[in-house]
Design a protein around this motif. Structure first.
Motif, PDB file in Angstrom:
ATOM      1  N   LEU A 277       0.832  -1.206   0.000  1.00 25.13           N
ATOM      2  CA  LEU A 277       0.000   0.000   0.000  1.00 25.13           C
ATOM      3  C   LEU A 277       0.867   1.255   0.000  1.00 25.13           C
ATOM      4  O   LEU A 277       0.587   2.221  -0.714  1.00 25.13           O
ATOM      5  CB  LEU A 277      -0.924   0.010   1.216  1.00 25.13           C
ATOM      6  CG  LEU A 277      -2.100  -0.968   1.209  1.00 25.13           C
ATOM      7  CD1 LEU A 277      -2.845  -0.891   2.535  1.00 25.13           C
ATOM      8  CD2 LEU A 277      -3.048  -0.683   0.064  1.00 25.13           C
TER       9      LEU A 277
ATOM     10  N   CYS B 209      -8.562  -4.072  -0.235  1.00 21.36           N
ATOM     11  CA  CYS B 209      -7.521  -4.102  -1.263  1.00 21.36           C
ATOM     12  C   CYS B 209      -7.032  -5.521  -1.480  1.00 21.36           C
ATOM     13  O   CYS B 209      -6.601  -6.193  -0.542  1.00 21.36           O
ATOM     14  CB  CYS B 209      -6.340  -3.218  -0.870  1.00 21.36           C
ATOM     15  SG  CYS B 209      -5.096  -3.150  -2.181  1.00 21.36           S
TER      16      CYS B 209
ATOM     17  N   ARG C 160      -5.885  -3.967  -9.401  1.00 18.59           N
ATOM     18  CA  ARG C 160      -7.061  -3.159  -9.708  1.00 18.59           C
ATOM     19  C   ARG C 160      -8.268  -4.069  -9.910  1.00 18.59           C
ATOM     20  O   ARG C 160      -8.164  -5.118 -10.552  1.00 18.59           O
ATOM     21  CB  ARG C 160      -6.793  -2.330 -10.970  1.00 18.59           C
ATOM     22  CG  ARG C 160      -5.940  -1.109 -10.696  1.00 18.59           C
ATOM     23  CD  ARG C 160      -6.773  -0.039 -10.011  1.00 18.59           C
ATOM     24  NE  ARG C 160      -5.965   1.105  -9.609  1.00 18.59           N
ATOM     25  CZ  ARG C 160      -6.486   2.217  -9.117  1.00 18.59           C
ATOM     26  NH1 ARG C 160      -7.797   2.333  -8.944  1.00 18.59           N
ATOM     27  NH2 ARG C 160      -5.721   3.206  -8.765  1.00 18.59           N
TER      28      ARG C 160
ATOM     29  N   CYS D  72     -11.908  -1.553  -5.918  1.00 22.58           N
ATOM     30  CA  CYS D  72     -11.307  -0.213  -5.964  1.00 22.58           C
ATOM     31  C   CYS D  72     -12.316   0.943  -5.857  1.00 22.58           C
ATOM     32  O   CYS D  72     -12.026   1.911  -5.155  1.00 22.58           O
ATOM     33  CB  CYS D  72     -10.431  -0.061  -7.201  1.00 22.58           C
ATOM     34  SG  CYS D  72      -8.999  -1.167  -7.162  1.00 22.58           S
TER      35      CYS D  72
ATOM     36  N   CYS E 184     -12.689   2.973  -2.654  1.00 19.85           N
ATOM     37  CA  CYS E 184     -11.504   2.872  -1.787  1.00 19.85           C
ATOM     38  C   CYS E 184     -11.070   4.288  -1.423  1.00 19.85           C
ATOM     39  O   CYS E 184     -10.889   5.136  -2.303  1.00 19.85           O
ATOM     40  CB  CYS E 184     -10.375   2.144  -2.519  1.00 19.85           C
ATOM     41  SG  CYS E 184      -8.785   2.270  -1.675  1.00 19.85           S
TER      42      CYS E 184
ATOM     43  N   GLU F  76      -8.086   5.692  -3.363  1.00 17.68           N
ATOM     44  CA  GLU F  76      -8.010   5.391  -4.801  1.00 17.68           C
ATOM     45  C   GLU F  76      -7.403   6.560  -5.591  1.00 17.68           C
ATOM     46  O   GLU F  76      -6.623   6.345  -6.529  1.00 17.68           O
ATOM     47  CB  GLU F  76      -9.388   5.039  -5.353  1.00 17.68           C
ATOM     48  CG  GLU F  76      -9.300   4.605  -6.822  1.00 17.68           C
ATOM     49  CD  GLU F  76     -10.640   4.225  -7.410  1.00 17.68           C
ATOM     50  OE1 GLU F  76     -11.686   4.568  -6.804  1.00 17.68           O
ATOM     51  OE2 GLU F  76     -10.646   3.606  -8.490  1.00 17.68           O
TER      52      GLU F  76
ATOM     53  N   CYS G 140      -3.736   6.213  -5.448  1.00 20.90           N
ATOM     54  CA  CYS G 140      -3.168   4.882  -5.678  1.00 20.90           C
ATOM     55  C   CYS G 140      -2.595   4.805  -7.083  1.00 20.90           C
ATOM     56  O   CYS G 140      -3.283   5.077  -8.054  1.00 20.90           O
ATOM     57  CB  CYS G 140      -4.235   3.810  -5.480  1.00 20.90           C
ATOM     58  SG  CYS G 140      -3.638   2.140  -5.826  1.00 20.90           S
TER      59      CYS G 140
ATOM     60  N   LEU H 195      -1.304   2.036  -8.476  1.00 16.94           N
ATOM     61  CA  LEU H 195      -1.318   0.668  -9.000  1.00 16.94           C
ATOM     62  C   LEU H 195      -2.115   0.599 -10.286  1.00 16.94           C
ATOM     63  O   LEU H 195      -3.204   1.178 -10.352  1.00 16.94           O
ATOM     64  CB  LEU H 195      -1.895  -0.292  -7.957  1.00 16.94           C
ATOM     65  CG  LEU H 195      -1.768  -1.772  -8.296  1.00 16.94           C
ATOM     66  CD1 LEU H 195      -0.313  -2.207  -8.334  1.00 16.94           C
ATOM     67  CD2 LEU H 195      -2.540  -2.611  -7.303  1.00 16.94           C
TER      68      LEU H 195
HETATM   69  S1  SF4 Z   1      -7.424   1.722  -5.250  1.00 18.27           S
HETATM   70 FE1  SF4 Z   1      -5.389   0.840  -4.870  1.00 18.27          FE
HETATM   71  S2  SF4 Z   1      -5.265   0.661  -2.615  1.00 18.27           S
HETATM   72 FE2  SF4 Z   1      -7.429   0.952  -3.144  1.00 18.27          FE
HETATM   73  S3  SF4 Z   1      -8.276  -1.131  -3.322  1.00 18.27           S
HETATM   74 FE3  SF4 Z   1      -7.633  -0.509  -5.396  1.00 18.27          FE
HETATM   75  S4  SF4 Z   1      -5.537  -1.295  -5.610  1.00 18.27           S
HETATM   76 FE4  SF4 Z   1      -6.016  -1.308  -3.413  1.00 18.27          FE
END
Ligand code: SF4
Length: 294
Positions: free
Chosen positions: A226, A274, A278, A283, A286, A289, A292, A294
């Motif tokens: 994270l 999480c 994705r 997501c 979140c 988000e 984030c 990722l």
């Molecule tokens: S936005 Fe990023 S931190 Fe949030 S659930 Fe999705 S992958 Fe995980």
């Protein structure tokens, strides 16, 4: 599922606001029942809580439901007043308390080593807190991560030296890792977070001399991922330096309390929000988000 970090990110400008939102969205008291610290709050006396916290944090690895059962099984022989029990029993009696205990890396003999170390500390310094402060080189408060790591290492080495078995067994070392060894020491830093921060229903605030600004992030595989997504961690190796990097990054938001987001961040994973990829299911909504990568 492998994950990638886009463009070596730096933290998003709005990250602090998102972390605040994450913290406020987290139902801390409800989540406490899905966290090892919930076991500590089942006790009321401060010296019992210190002892229970050291057992519970040491066993805080693996799946939450299973580790909470392991903590309960480990604590059962100590009864309602663990400090009283440890003061009453001889090392030989302590050694017989967990004849069949086994939880992954930890055996009953490792728990007996820990119990014996705590019992000897109760005899000598009077409490775990006093032992920690004895390693703080006469400081009335521990206010920096450097001073805290020094005191923490002294604390661990003293406890290890007070074990029951002559040899320093691998399982006992795993239960009580030394920060000087260079690993993240996630569970030990969790214990110190519980002792220092609060009381706020999660952390217990039993050691006011250990200032929250000195704490080191209890970094594990999940929280480190994270933190990478959020640009709080660039170091590739998951070790003590990585934990310090995250601690310093969070200190830019609040130098006096850098770990205040830790519980909520950790529970983004424990609550299965999480899943480290994705996902249209996980997501949206979140709280981090927007930051984030990722
Ligand atoms: S936005 Fe990023 S931190 Fe949030 S659930 Fe999705 S992958 Fe995980």
């Amino acid at each position: 599922m492998p994950y990638t970090i886009k463009n070596n990110p730096s933290p998003a400008p709005n990250l602090q606001a998102l972390l605040e939102e994450t913290m406020h969205q987290c139902d801390h008291l409800a989540r406490r029942d899905h966290d090892p610290v919930g076991r500590v709050w089942e006790y009321t006396d401060a010296e019992d809580r210190e002892i229970v916290a050291l057992f519970a944090s040491g066993l805080a690895y693996g799946q939450v439901r299973v580790l909470r059962e392991a903590i309960s099984e480990a604590l059962a022989p100590l009864g309602d007043r663990p400090a009283h029990t440890l003061r009453q029993l001889s090392p030989e009696e302590l050694g017989a308390l967990w004849p069949a205990f086994t939880y992954r890396m930890t055996r009953g003999e490792d728990l007996a080593d820990l119990a014996c170390a705590i019992a000897r500390t109760l005899q000598r310094e009077g409490s775990l807190r006093a032992l920690y402060l004895a390693g703080a080189a006469g400081r009335r408060e521990v206010a920096t991560p450097t001073d805290h790591l020094e005191a923490a290492s002294h604390f661990v080495r003293a406890l290890r030296a007070r074990r029951m078995r002559p040899e320093l067994a691998r399982g006992f070392r795993y239960l009580l890792p030394d920060p000087a060894d260079g690993s993240t020491c996630k569970r030990l830093h969790l214990f110190f977070r519980w002792m220092s921060r609060g009381p706020d229903g999660i952390d217990l605030g039993l050691w006011p001399e250990l200032r929250p600004g000195a704490l080191v992030m209890p970094l594990d595989t999940h929280t480190s991922r994270l933190c990478r997504y959020l640009g709080l961690l660039t170091r590739k190796t998951l070790d003590a330096r990585a934990a310090l990097e995250v601690s310093q990054a969070l200190a830019r938001f609040d130098a006096k309390d850098p770990l205040k987001y830790d519980f909520a961040l950790c529970h983004l994973g424990i609550g299965r929000r999480c899943i480290h990829r994705r996902s249209e299911e996980h997501c949206p909504g979140c709280p981090i988000e927007a930051a984030c990568t990722l």
